[in-house]
Design an enzyme around this catalytic site. Structure first.
Site, PDB file in Angstrom:
ATOM      1  N   LYS A 234       1.174  -0.793  -0.171  1.00 26.72           N
ATOM      2  CA  LYS A 234      -0.142  -0.004   0.419  1.00 26.72           C
ATOM      3  C   LYS A 234       1.201   1.125   0.241  1.00 26.72           C
ATOM      4  O   LYS A 234       1.502   1.124   0.400  1.00 26.72           O
ATOM      5  CB  LYS A 234      -1.195   0.072   1.253  1.00 26.72           C
ATOM      6  CG  LYS A 234      -2.187   1.223   1.101  1.00 26.72           C
ATOM      7  CD  LYS A 234      -2.697   1.661   2.232  1.00 26.72           C
ATOM      8  CE  LYS A 234      -3.891   2.492   2.186  1.00 26.72           C
ATOM      9  NZ  LYS A 234      -3.402   3.599   1.560  1.00 26.72           N
ATOM     10  N   ARG A 239      -3.676   8.602  -5.437  1.00 30.39           N
ATOM     11  CA  ARG A 239      -3.628   8.094  -6.683  1.00 30.39           C
ATOM     12  C   ARG A 239      -3.542   8.645  -7.603  1.00 30.39           C
ATOM     13  O   ARG A 239      -4.709   9.219  -8.105  1.00 30.39           O
ATOM     14  CB  ARG A 239      -5.050   7.081  -5.646  1.00 30.39           C
ATOM     15  CG  ARG A 239      -5.861   6.461  -6.507  1.00 30.39           C
ATOM     16  CD  ARG A 239      -6.057   5.053  -5.966  1.00 30.39           C
ATOM     17  NE  ARG A 239      -5.549   4.220  -6.903  1.00 30.39           N
ATOM     18  CZ  ARG A 239      -7.319   3.306  -6.227  1.00 30.39           C
ATOM     19  NH1 ARG A 239      -7.648   3.759  -5.252  1.00 30.39           N
ATOM     20  NH2 ARG A 239      -8.327   2.843  -7.213  1.00 30.39           N
ATOM     21  N   GLU A 282      -0.505   4.437  -8.422  1.00 26.26           N
ATOM     22  CA  GLU A 282       0.211   5.334  -7.438  1.00 26.26           C
ATOM     23  C   GLU A 282       1.448   5.975  -7.861  1.00 26.26           C
ATOM     24  O   GLU A 282       2.110   5.637  -8.296  1.00 26.26           O
ATOM     25  CB  GLU A 282       0.087   4.661  -6.169  1.00 26.26           C
ATOM     26  CG  GLU A 282       0.980   6.128  -4.883  1.00 26.26           C
ATOM     27  CD  GLU A 282      -0.643   5.562  -4.367  1.00 26.26           C
ATOM     28  OE1 GLU A 282      -1.038   6.369  -3.542  1.00 26.26           O
ATOM     29  OE2 GLU A 282      -1.770   4.754  -4.516  1.00 26.26           O
TER      30      GLU A 282
END
Length: 534
Positions: A234, A239, A282
């Protein structure tokens, strides 16, 4: 205004999402398009005139209602403090008109009355607002006041409005959501394009609605066999969707903002991709061959510059870690299984072979126990934990639980002292629910974080009473309180920051518990937090 006020009341009185959606459908079915687009703008968080249009401040509204009602200033202030909502206070302090004026639509009120008065001298703005108060009955006057205060909160999400428009038009809700990402101003032309059945100009530059993961609160073994899941880091960045369609090279953030010009190296790299595609990933600040990304605070220096110069580009280079492929050569891939989309993405990026656009690595482990051990090392890798994605999942839109989960590392914590409090918004506007916390720097408390989530309703009521009884100073809506109450705060990361008085910036602070067992002098030292940030 009458129809929109009736909609507002119907929405505000209902707790059922189905009833709210039905109310929205009924309104949009008959509303003139000029009213409908303004209703859509307001219900999805827009304000009249935006940030640059000054129509009336809170102080001006309280002053004008005192003059119009003949009430003393102190009585207006006392009424406001008791009611908690300025729009409602203004509506209650004035009598209804003797005769109801001819109804004007929502769009007419805004475009013919409010916007022309924006940024005008105070006497001109006052005349427009007081004239409206004299014409409108209480229910409509209340909603009119909501337009002035910018606090139109009736428990309606953007997704619910999109569902209503999809039901009304027969269009797919994902297309409605996609087109609304470009909703930057309430124009009739936008509303016509939004509800049109065929392809529209500008559609090629629009992203797909983002699929959002839910937080995993229990243990991951409740999800079943680990082989059914794809594990990825993560990342702690922005994003984004990268869109290459013909001559369009566009970056969209999850916050529904086009980032044209801010990351020119990514736009240029996208132009060299060789195939039209929409990639989800990302964006991270990352230097050369370093093993992990820079902190999010480094990336903020790029976000704030619409046209970064050579020095900024060199100091804070960026790259995109891609983890999903939503479209390839005009084909919508979202209904394919994730493992198929990822295979196509890997092939595309392998052909592209660029350090600026890389495949987010898959983490291979044998069982959930091993995954948990690896997750504990996440911060050393510059990440926040794991993303868990069901291999067979389609790419949905919004936060649909079950297929994508974020399994984050346990938060960092400090014990901090509450030093300021401010009232909340909407239904919490009568309670002090937004708090500022400090840590000890020598014998002084220095603010380090603001937080408003984590307490139960019972604790909020108890703390609200305490704040009112222990206020030492007032600064507008903010109260300084006696530095006595200690709270354990959790946050995702901490970085050194010259922009903050404390010298540090914490990410996503929230309240974990009220430390009634601790005295204020037992709270943590600022220096300890600075050490963690280094």
């Amino acid at each position: 205004m009458r129809a929109f006020a009736a909609l507002y009341q119907r929405l505000d009185r209902s707790t059922s999402l189905l009833e709210k959606r039905a109310a929205l459908v009924d309104y949009f079915r008959v509303a003139p398009i000029g009213d409908a687009v303004w209703a859509l703008w307001l219900l999805t968080g827009g304000k009249v005139g935006g940030a640059k249009a000054r129509i009336a401040s809170s102080a001006e509204l309280r002053e004008w209602v005192a003059q119009e009602s003949g009430l003393a200033d102190w009585l207006v202030e006392a009424s406001y403090e008791q009611v908690g909502d300025l729009a409602e206070t203004l509506a209650l302090l004035l009598d209804d008109p003797a005769a109801v004026a001819v109804d004007m639509g929502l769009g007419q009120w805004i475009q013919q009355r409010l916007l022309p008065a924006a940024n005008a001298p105070p006497e001109q703005r006052r005349a427009v607002i007081v004239d409206a108060w004299r014409q409108l009955p209480r229910r409509e006057r209340f909603v009119f006041n909501k337009l002035l205060t910018g606090a139109l909160r009736v428990g309606v999400s953007q997704g619910l409005v999109q569902q209503a428009l999809a039901e009304l038009t027969g269009l797919n809700v994902s297309l409605i959501a996609q087109r609304m990402l470009s909703f930057s101003s309430p124009t009739v032309g936008f509303m016509q394009a939004l509800l049109a059945g065929g392809p529209q100009p500008g559609d090629s530059a629009l992203p797909y609605p983002f699929f959002l993961a839910s937080a995993l609160e229990g243990e991951p073994d409740s999800l079943g066999a680990i082989d059914d899941w794809l594990l990825e880091w993560k990342w702690d960045g922005i994003r984004v969707q990268l869109i290459r369609r013909g001559s369009d090279m566009v970056l969209w953030s999850r916050g529904e903002e086009r980032m044209d010009g801010r990351f020119p190296e990514i736009e240029a790299d996208l132009a060299r991709l060789g195939q039209d595609a929409v990639i989800d990933g990302e964006l991270l600040a990352w230097r050369g061959d370093e093993e992990k990304p820079l902190p999010f605070t480094a990336l903020q220096t790029r976000i704030q510059r619409r046209r970064p110069g050579p020095k900024v580009l060199a100091q804070t280079p960026v790259r995109v870690m891609a983890y999903d492929l939503l479209e390839l050569d005009g084909r919508d891939l979202r209904e394919l299984e994730l493992q198929q989309r990822r295979r196509l993405l890997a092939e595309l990026l392998s052909r592209h072979d660029s350090p600026l656009l890389q495949l987010s690595p898959q983490i291979h482990v044998q069982d959930w126990h091993t995954a948990a051990q690896l997750r504990d090392e996440a911060r050393q890798c510059g990440v926040e934990g794991f993303m868990l994605k069901r291999r067979q999942s389609p790419y949905r839109h919004g936060r649909k639980r079950g297929d994508w989960w974020k399994w984050k590392v346990d938060p960092l914590t400090v014990d901090a002292v509450m030093i300021y409090a401010q009232s909340g918004h909407g239904r919490r506007s009568t309670l002090y629910t937004d708090y500022t916390f400090g840590l000890w720097d020598g014998d002084k408390l220095v603010p380090v974080a603001k937080a408003y989530s984590g307490l139960s309703d019972k604790e909020i009521l108890e703390l609200d009473r305490w704040i009112r009884a222990h206020t030492t100073e007032r600064f507008g809506p903010v109260r300084a309180v006696e530095p006595l109450q200690v709270f354990e705060l959790g946050f995702e990361a901490v970085n050194l920051s010259a922009r903050h008085k404390s010298g540090v910036a914490v990410r996503f602070p929230r309240i974990l518990r009220w430390r009634r067992d601790k005295a204020a002098n037992e709270a943590d030292m600022l220096e300890n937090l600075r050490v963690v940030a280094q």
